[in-house]
Design a protein around this motif. Structure first.
Motif, PDB file in Angstrom:
ATOM      1  N   LEU A  78      49.072  37.182  38.073  1.00  0.00           N
ATOM      2  CA  LEU A  78      48.359  38.432  38.166  1.00  0.00           C
ATOM      3  C   LEU A  78      48.951  39.520  37.272  1.00  0.00           C
ATOM      4  CD1 LEU A  78      47.682  38.743  42.016  1.00  0.00           C
ATOM      5  CD2 LEU A  78      46.129  37.911  40.252  1.00  0.00           C
ATOM      6  N   ARG A 129      38.925  39.745  40.817  1.00  0.00           N
ATOM      7  CA  ARG A 129      38.343  38.720  39.950  1.00  0.00           C
ATOM      8  C   ARG A 129      38.541  37.325  40.538  1.00  0.00           C
ATOM      9  NH1 ARG A 129      40.747  38.855  34.158  1.00  0.00           N
ATOM     10  NH2 ARG A 129      40.019  41.004  34.394  1.00  0.00           N
ATOM     11  N   CYS A 130      39.736  37.061  41.058  1.00  0.00           N
ATOM     12  CA  CYS A 130      40.014  35.754  41.671  1.00  0.00           C
ATOM     13  C   CYS A 130      39.115  35.508  42.877  1.00  0.00           C
ATOM     14  CB  CYS A 130      41.478  35.664  42.078  1.00  0.00           C
ATOM     15  SG  CYS A 130      42.651  35.598  40.712  1.00  0.00           S
ATOM     16  N   ARG A 168      42.781  42.083  39.179  1.00  0.00           N
ATOM     17  CA  ARG A 168      42.977  40.645  39.053  1.00  0.00           C
ATOM     18  C   ARG A 168      42.657  39.925  40.373  1.00  0.00           C
ATOM     19  NH1 ARG A 168      46.374  38.868  34.761  1.00  0.00           N
ATOM     20  NH2 ARG A 168      45.712  39.982  32.891  1.00  0.00           N
ATOM     21  N   ILE A 219      45.369  31.664  44.577  1.00  0.00           N
ATOM     22  CA  ILE A 219      45.661  32.677  43.566  1.00  0.00           C
ATOM     23  C   ILE A 219      47.091  32.507  43.069  1.00  0.00           C
ATOM     24  CG2 ILE A 219      45.842  35.142  43.076  1.00  0.00           C
ATOM     25  CD1 ILE A 219      43.836  35.694  45.263  1.00  0.00           C
ATOM     26  N   LYS A 238      52.433  31.898  44.893  1.00  0.00           N
ATOM     27  CA  LYS A 238      51.055  31.416  44.967  1.00  0.00           C
ATOM     28  C   LYS A 238      50.499  31.681  46.364  1.00  0.00           C
ATOM     29  CE  LYS A 238      48.091  27.428  43.943  1.00  0.00           C
ATOM     30  NZ  LYS A 238      48.029  26.027  43.471  1.00  0.00           N
ATOM     31  N   ASP A 295      35.627  34.653  41.731  1.00  0.00           N
ATOM     32  CA  ASP A 295      35.519  33.322  41.134  1.00  0.00           C
ATOM     33  C   ASP A 295      35.436  32.212  42.177  1.00  0.00           C
ATOM     34  OD1 ASP A 295      35.578  34.416  38.612  1.00  0.00           O
ATOM     35  OD2 ASP A 295      37.711  34.024  38.274  1.00  0.00           O
ATOM     36  N   THR A 296      35.911  32.480  43.386  1.00  0.00           N
ATOM     37  CA  THR A 296      35.956  31.434  44.409  1.00  0.00           C
ATOM     38  C   THR A 296      35.006  31.675  45.582  1.00  0.00           C
ATOM     39  OG1 THR A 296      37.841  32.558  45.466  1.00  0.00           O
ATOM     40  CG2 THR A 296      38.345  30.815  43.882  1.00  0.00           C
TER      41      THR A 296
END
Length: 204
Positions: A201, A66-67, A63, A196, A185, A70-71
């Motif tokens: 997660l 993936r985060c 997870r 994130i 967070k 994505d950024t």
């Protein structure tokens, strides 16, 4: 004949001889083609088998990766379980590495040069606590990796991220000023803007 056979045996690590390194230790060139039934990494010239990880560890690692993907900005790439070349006798395999992909042929690269790494992440497991809290951050800092995250399993199985920045003069990490531990967070601008939802997660 025996001396010749010993010399040949130590040219490369094999499934039969990997646990018997030469006196000076294995080098990356000697072990890079080695295939074993378990994951491993090269530590000070010795092949060290990595322990098995639990579902929580693998799920959180996927997870987070993936985060980060994505950024990330165009110059960076994210990889998990990827060998990183620190020196000829140390090629650790961090849980996640963020690196500058410019100038690299990713389809041919056997190990990411540590000079390209900008962030190393380790997700702590029962069998990796000493490595993730002490040995690996010391190795990454001495190699000049700017940022390090240590992910711990907190109460209620929620991930907690400890964020470290490099002090290049001392070749040591120090906790991020202001907010070194992220729970609930994670928000940071280093190595690029990242946000994130840590609680998310572990949602199924």
């Amino acid at each position: 004949m025996g001396a010749v056979m010993v010399g040949e045996r130590l040219v490369k690590a094999t499934p039969e001889n990997w646990m018997y390194p030469p006196a000076e230790g294995w080098t990356f060139d000697q072990v890079k083609d080695l295939e074993l039934p378990a994951a491993w990494e090269l530590v000070d010239g010795e092949i060290v088998v990595r322990g098995r990880t639990v579902w929580w560890h693998n799920h959180v690692r996927r997870r987070i990766e993936r985060c980060l993907e994505d950024t990330m900005t165009e110059t960076y790439c994210v990889a998990s379980e990827q060998c990183v070349f620190v020196d000829d006798q140390n090629t650790p395999v961090p849980d996640i590495v963020v690196f500058d992909k410019q100038g690299l042929d990713l389809f041919e690269t056997r190990a990411i040069p540590v000079t390209k790494a900008v962030l190393m992440i380790e997700v702590v497991s029962t069998g990796s606590r000493q490595d993730d809290r002490v040995r690996k951050p010391a190795l990454y800092a001495s190699a000049g990796v700017p940022y390090y995250w240590r992910v711990e399993r907190g109460e209620g199985n929620l991930p907690e991220v400890h964020e470290y920045w490099l002090n290049p003069e001392r070749a040591e990490y120090f906790p991020r000023p202001g907010r070194a531990c992220h729970a609930g967070k994670l928000e940071t601008d280093f190595p690029y803007p990242i946000a994130i939802d840590l609680a998310g997660l572990v949602e199924l």
